[in-house]
Design a protein around this motif. Sequence first.
Motif, PDB file in Angstrom:
ATOM      1  N   LYS A 254       0.784  -1.063  -0.455  1.00 33.60           N
ATOM      2  CA  LYS A 254      -0.093   0.147  -0.269  1.00 33.60           C
ATOM      3  C   LYS A 254       0.792   1.242   0.022  1.00 33.60           C
ATOM      4  CE  LYS A 254      -3.540   0.107   3.037  1.00 33.60           C
ATOM      5  NZ  LYS A 254      -4.381  -0.169   4.088  1.00 33.60           N
ATOM      6  N   SER A 255       1.528   1.687   0.945  1.00 34.26           N
ATOM      7  CA  SER A 255       2.942   1.995   0.664  1.00 34.26           C
ATOM      8  C   SER A 255       3.500   2.269  -0.315  1.00 34.26           C
ATOM      9  CB  SER A 255       3.754   2.205   1.765  1.00 34.26           C
ATOM     10  OG  SER A 255       3.244   1.669   3.315  1.00 34.26           O
ATOM     11  N   HIS A 256       3.761   1.640  -1.786  1.00 30.75           N
ATOM     12  CA  HIS A 256       4.608   1.852  -2.680  1.00 30.75           C
ATOM     13  C   HIS A 256       3.416   1.913  -3.635  1.00 30.75           C
ATOM     14  CE1 HIS A 256       6.700   0.345  -5.781  1.00 30.75           C
ATOM     15  NE2 HIS A 256       5.677   0.175  -6.584  1.00 30.75           N
ATOM     16  N   VAL A 257       1.954   1.356  -3.368  1.00 28.86           N
ATOM     17  CA  VAL A 257       1.453   2.118  -4.590  1.00 28.86           C
ATOM     18  C   VAL A 257       1.058   3.421  -4.529  1.00 28.86           C
ATOM     19  CG1 VAL A 257      -0.777   1.970  -5.174  1.00 28.86           C
ATOM     20  CG2 VAL A 257       0.051   0.302  -5.053  1.00 28.86           C
ATOM     21  N   THR A 258       0.681   4.008  -3.220  1.00 27.22           N
ATOM     22  CA  THR A 258       0.064   5.822  -2.769  1.00 27.22           C
ATOM     23  C   THR A 258       1.428   6.327  -2.348  1.00 27.22           C
ATOM     24  OG1 THR A 258       0.248   5.137  -0.277  1.00 27.22           O
ATOM     25  CG2 THR A 258      -1.761   4.593  -1.603  1.00 27.22           C
ATOM     26  N   GLN A 259       2.566   5.897  -2.866  1.00 24.26           N
ATOM     27  CA  GLN A 259       4.169   6.564  -2.597  1.00 24.26           C
ATOM     28  C   GLN A 259       4.509   7.404  -1.522  1.00 24.26           C
ATOM     29  OE1 GLN A 259       4.623   8.780  -5.988  1.00 24.26           O
ATOM     30  NE2 GLN A 259       4.402   7.271  -7.327  1.00 24.26           N
ATOM     31  N   ALA A 260       4.082   6.414  -0.125  1.00 27.18           N
ATOM     32  CA  ALA A 260       3.852   7.586   0.820  1.00 27.18           C
ATOM     33  C   ALA A 260       4.988   7.314   1.550  1.00 27.18           C
ATOM     34  CB  ALA A 260       2.943   6.754   2.479  1.00 27.18           C
ATOM     35  N   PHE A 261       6.222   6.627   1.017  1.00 29.79           N
ATOM     36  CA  PHE A 261       7.830   6.964   1.814  1.00 29.79           C
ATOM     37  C   PHE A 261       8.464   7.594   0.212  1.00 29.79           C
ATOM     38  CE2 PHE A 261       6.086   3.142   4.393  1.00 29.79           C
ATOM     39  CZ  PHE A 261       6.046   4.364   5.207  1.00 29.79           C
ATOM     40  N   HIS A 262       8.083   7.843  -0.581  1.00 35.12           N
ATOM     41  CA  HIS A 262       8.583   8.390  -1.541  1.00 35.12           C
ATOM     42  C   HIS A 262       8.998  10.156  -1.941  1.00 35.12           C
ATOM     43  CE1 HIS A 262       7.654   5.225  -5.228  1.00 35.12           C
ATOM     44  NE2 HIS A 262       7.181   4.936  -3.646  1.00 35.12           N
ATOM     45  N   LEU A 263      10.434   9.993  -1.567  1.00 40.66           N
ATOM     46  CA  LEU A 263      11.131  11.341  -1.580  1.00 40.66           C
ATOM     47  C   LEU A 263      10.551  12.534  -2.178  1.00 40.66           C
ATOM     48  CD1 LEU A 263      12.975  13.179  -0.075  1.00 40.66           C
ATOM     49  CD2 LEU A 263      14.658  12.799  -1.778  1.00 40.66           C
ATOM     50  N   THR A 264      10.271  12.193  -3.436  1.00 43.36           N
ATOM     51  CA  THR A 264       9.286  13.269  -4.618  1.00 43.36           C
ATOM     52  C   THR A 264       8.109  13.110  -4.285  1.00 43.36           C
ATOM     53  OG1 THR A 264       8.729  11.076  -6.518  1.00 43.36           O
ATOM     54  CG2 THR A 264      10.484  11.960  -6.641  1.00 43.36           C
ATOM     55  N   GLU A 265       7.432  12.245  -3.101  1.00 42.37           N
ATOM     56  CA  GLU A 265       6.144  13.121  -3.517  1.00 42.37           C
ATOM     57  C   GLU A 265       5.521  13.893  -1.536  1.00 42.37           C
ATOM     58  OE1 GLU A 265       3.213  12.141  -5.097  1.00 42.37           O
ATOM     59  OE2 GLU A 265       4.567  11.528  -6.365  1.00 42.37           O
ATOM     60  N   ASN A 266       7.164  14.242  -1.206  1.00 40.16           N
ATOM     61  CA  ASN A 266       7.076  14.899   0.091  1.00 40.16           C
ATOM     62  C   ASN A 266       7.103  16.284  -0.150  1.00 40.16           C
ATOM     63  OD1 ASN A 266       9.203  16.254   2.121  1.00 40.16           O
ATOM     64  ND2 ASN A 266       8.154  14.483   3.428  1.00 40.16           N
ATOM     65  N   GLY A 267       6.067  16.843   0.254  1.00 38.00           N
ATOM     66  CA  GLY A 267       5.739  18.044   0.276  1.00 38.00           C
ATOM     67  C   GLY A 267       6.911  19.428   0.613  1.00 38.00           C
ATOM     68  N   LEU A 268       7.871  19.144   1.593  1.00 44.98           N
ATOM     69  CA  LEU A 268       9.096  19.882   1.683  1.00 44.98           C
ATOM     70  C   LEU A 268      10.188  19.739   0.593  1.00 44.98           C
ATOM     71  CD1 LEU A 268      11.198  21.879   3.332  1.00 44.98           C
ATOM     72  CD2 LEU A 268      12.265  19.739   3.931  1.00 44.98           C
ATOM     73  N   TYR A 269      10.130  18.633  -0.486  1.00 41.78           N
ATOM     74  CA  TYR A 269      11.106  18.269  -1.757  1.00 41.78           C
ATOM     75  C   TYR A 269      10.469  19.087  -2.547  1.00 41.78           C
ATOM     76  CZ  TYR A 269      13.270  15.954  -4.991  1.00 41.78           C
ATOM     77  OH  TYR A 269      13.500  15.785  -6.261  1.00 41.78           O
ATOM     78  N   LYS A 270       9.001  18.642  -3.207  1.00 42.85           N
ATOM     79  CA  LYS A 270       8.428  19.433  -4.035  1.00 42.85           C
ATOM     80  C   LYS A 270       8.713  21.455  -3.564  1.00 42.85           C
ATOM     81  CE  LYS A 270       5.064  16.206  -4.762  1.00 42.85           C
ATOM     82  NZ  LYS A 270       3.197  16.229  -4.783  1.00 42.85           N
ATOM     83  N   TRP A 271       8.370  21.828  -2.610  1.00 38.81           N
ATOM     84  CA  TRP A 271       9.052  23.231  -2.274  1.00 38.81           C
ATOM     85  C   TRP A 271      10.016  23.522  -2.899  1.00 38.81           C
ATOM     86  CZ3 TRP A 271      11.900  25.962   0.977  1.00 38.81           C
ATOM     87  CH2 TRP A 271      11.955  27.419   0.882  1.00 38.81           C
ATOM     88  N   PHE A 272      11.224  22.501  -2.490  1.00 41.05           N
ATOM     89  CA  PHE A 272      12.426  22.620  -2.001  1.00 41.05           C
ATOM     90  C   PHE A 272      13.119  23.181  -4.011  1.00 41.05           C
ATOM     91  CE2 PHE A 272      17.007  21.370  -2.347  1.00 41.05           C
ATOM     92  CZ  PHE A 272      17.482  23.265  -1.331  1.00 41.05           C
ATOM     93  N   ARG A 273      12.851  22.162  -4.617  1.00 38.54           N
ATOM     94  CA  ARG A 273      12.684  21.407  -6.116  1.00 38.54           C
ATOM     95  C   ARG A 273      12.486  22.812  -7.024  1.00 38.54           C
ATOM     96  NH1 ARG A 273       9.679  18.944 -10.425  1.00 38.54           N
ATOM     97  NH2 ARG A 273      11.136  18.075 -12.094  1.00 38.54           N
ATOM     98  N   SER A 274      10.779  23.398  -6.257  1.00 38.74           N
ATOM     99  CA  SER A 274       9.771  24.532  -6.904  1.00 38.74           C
ATOM    100  C   SER A 274      10.997  25.577  -7.117  1.00 38.74           C
ATOM    101  CB  SER A 274       8.581  24.752  -6.662  1.00 38.74           C
ATOM    102  OG  SER A 274       8.632  25.196  -5.618  1.00 38.74           O
ATOM    103  N   GLN A 275      11.644  25.414  -5.980  1.00 38.00           N
ATOM    104  CA  GLN A 275      12.299  27.704  -5.745  1.00 38.00           C
ATOM    105  C   GLN A 275      13.736  26.759  -6.971  1.00 38.00           C
ATOM    106  OE1 GLN A 275      11.378  29.203  -4.376  1.00 38.00           O
ATOM    107  NE2 GLN A 275       9.293  28.543  -3.611  1.00 38.00           N
TER     108      GLN A 275
END
Length: 790
Positions: free
Chosen positions: A343-364
């Motif tokens: 379930k974690s793999h399907v929802t990507q719960a532990f994927h770094l690319t789905e992390n909110g902080l990572y998304k914000w840092f990448r967008s900046q």
Amino acid sequence: MLAAIHRLPKFSSLKKELHYPGTSARTYPWDTARLGHGRCKSTETPRSGHIEEGPNESLLFIDSMPMSTSMFVSGTNGQTDIFPLKLNFLLGLASYPFADPEKILQKLLAQLHEDQRIPAADPLNIAKRALPENISIQVKQILPRLKEGGAYAKLLHDPNVSPSDIEAALQDYLEKKSPKPYFNPFKSISSHLVRGRPWLEDLQRYPSKHLKVEFLPPSPGAEAAEIPEETLYSLFRTYGKLGDITPQPKTSKDLPKHATLNFRTIRDAIMAKNCMHGFILPEAEGGGSKGTILKIAYEQRAKAHVWREWIFSHPRIVVPIVAALLASAAVAVFDPIRTFFIKSHVTQAFHLTENGLYKWFRSQLMRANEILTFKHRKGEDAGLSAVWDDRKDDIERIRTWLMETADTFIVIQGPRGSGKRELVLDEALKGRKNTLVIDCKPIQEARGDSSTIFAAAREVGYRPVFSWMNTLSSMIDLAAQGTIGTKTGFSETLDTQLAKIWQNTSNALKELALEGRKKDDKDSELGDDEYLEAHPEKRPVVVIDHFLHKSQESSIVYDKISEWAAALTTANVAHVIFLTNDVSFSKSLSKALPDRVFRQISLGDCSPEVAKKYVINGLTAEAEDGGAKKSVPSQSREDLDELDGCIDILGGRLTDLEFLTRRIRTGESPSKAVHQIIDQSASEILKMYILDVDQTSSRHWTPEQAWLLIKSLASASSLRYNELLLSDTFKSSPGGGEPTLRALEQAELIAIVSSHGGRPHSIKPGKPVYAAAFRQLTADTVLAARLDLA
């Protein structure tokens, strides 16, 4: 334990020794204000372990007896005692240097006696309540027997009072008063006169319901009598009910003679042993001319290591049971963990690319244009936008199918490089949650069962996985088959292992589909299956990429995936989308869903207009991605006029168009970039289909057959299918020419075009650029002469 006599008259306060056999005496201050004026003295037990009795002295053994309520007390086994027998295991610690149980128990008893807040917890008070107050006796010594849960009491009595009268008075008092130990309020204390000469030993011999009674002469040289069963019954029935009396067999020559008494409870056996050990049976009662001494010992009937011997002697029963228990434990422990990870793999719960902080840092970082690798992706996205505009109808069709309840497969078929994966994942499923992508390529290319299992588990997030256990279990199974003649059932086939992985994945997908369901929904009364059938938008999507990749080598993986996908769709658990290069996919999928019509989209090459737009958009996005303002390449580069002719040669295959775009970005002209692509394609064709093919190869064609196709397609845009089959080169192939042509189609040298009825009617190059590569190969006179002679 002198406090047990607290209520006896005529004795004054004194200090009393609590003595344990085999240890030095230790003095404790007992409160004995009512014990009279005499001083009770406890001497250390002699090394012989016997208790010596003087004139007017008698021994009592104080214990407890079962009551009628014992059958209702769980775990009592119908017995209790002054000292709990369940603590006997502590005495076994004496062999370890870090523990001395006797000293520990001494301190415990002293603390219980001194702490008057809990007098009922003091074993000495239990013995105290067992003696009446109306008998004028003096207690000289009390010896606890921790191992047997009782205590000896040495009494000094009046010469006119017989020991039997004291015993009768005690039993009458206990029957009326019925004092009980603190740890078992359902049992009463009992007491009997010691008739023999007890032996106080501290050996590791523990109580048992079975007593071995040996018949010994009172002096050396004398002869002991063999006591009959009737006499033994009359002697020992006083202490409890007997289950059986087993005399020594007549044929046995073992000395001394003996008999075995089986009591109904351990407590009765303890009382009988302590009261009758060393008893001399006189001649008048059947003890022979000089009497017979009864030596009593506990007999352990349980055979040592009986369970271990039974287990090793019955492997055909034990091994399957152990295998079943291990399998049950594995399912109970690991299956919930594996479902969670899936379930974690399907929802990507532990994927770094789905992390909110990572998304914000990448967008900046992208906004500040500090990461150069993002520029290339922008150019790709801009180029693909032209393709998606051309394939907008296909994208909308896929989205519509995912909103319907039809239980069938969605199949996206097209050659390599046609953009199947990008079409589905980046466009049709964009923004959709709960999407599982399974790539069949690493699973099919894995070597060995363990590698295949590990690759399949990795695709769905199934962990922990013990793929190496399959090899170990096979070795155990082989060894067991050689020793006991049957398999243990430890080992599992690849089919079984894959079925477990897919089953766990199905459970995880169903849980994800039902996660958003609430009790107050308007359709809350529906069952799970009815709810999923009514809400197709809630179902997860399973995308199976590279389906039928190298299927000619082995089809077991694809068969299991097809069966699992059919179960998902028919049970309304998930939507399944297949991405495949194989045009014959219907043969494999029809085995799993024989009565369904698949929803299919066939992707081909882009039209020349879309291909040109793809290249121009890619170059324009690259120019706009620079920091300074740049001119558009179509305005600044004059060599882009060659682009129309280059695309006519290159075709509309997306991978080739992307390769062309990258070369033009580096400064090459379109014509030069196309020539580089043609040269590279010609080298690949020569290596893959002609030069590296020999008789021992696993490929299903010969160099001559491949060369015939190359030479024929170099001069014609297409060939007639049946006409080519009738040629001598293909007609002589084993099984005819059709398997060879199918193999070359799988290898993407050619493409077989079928009519609307499904009948193959023509053959074309596998990629548009291959037509130019074929002409370049046939223009090589040396190569052509060599292959024509072959």
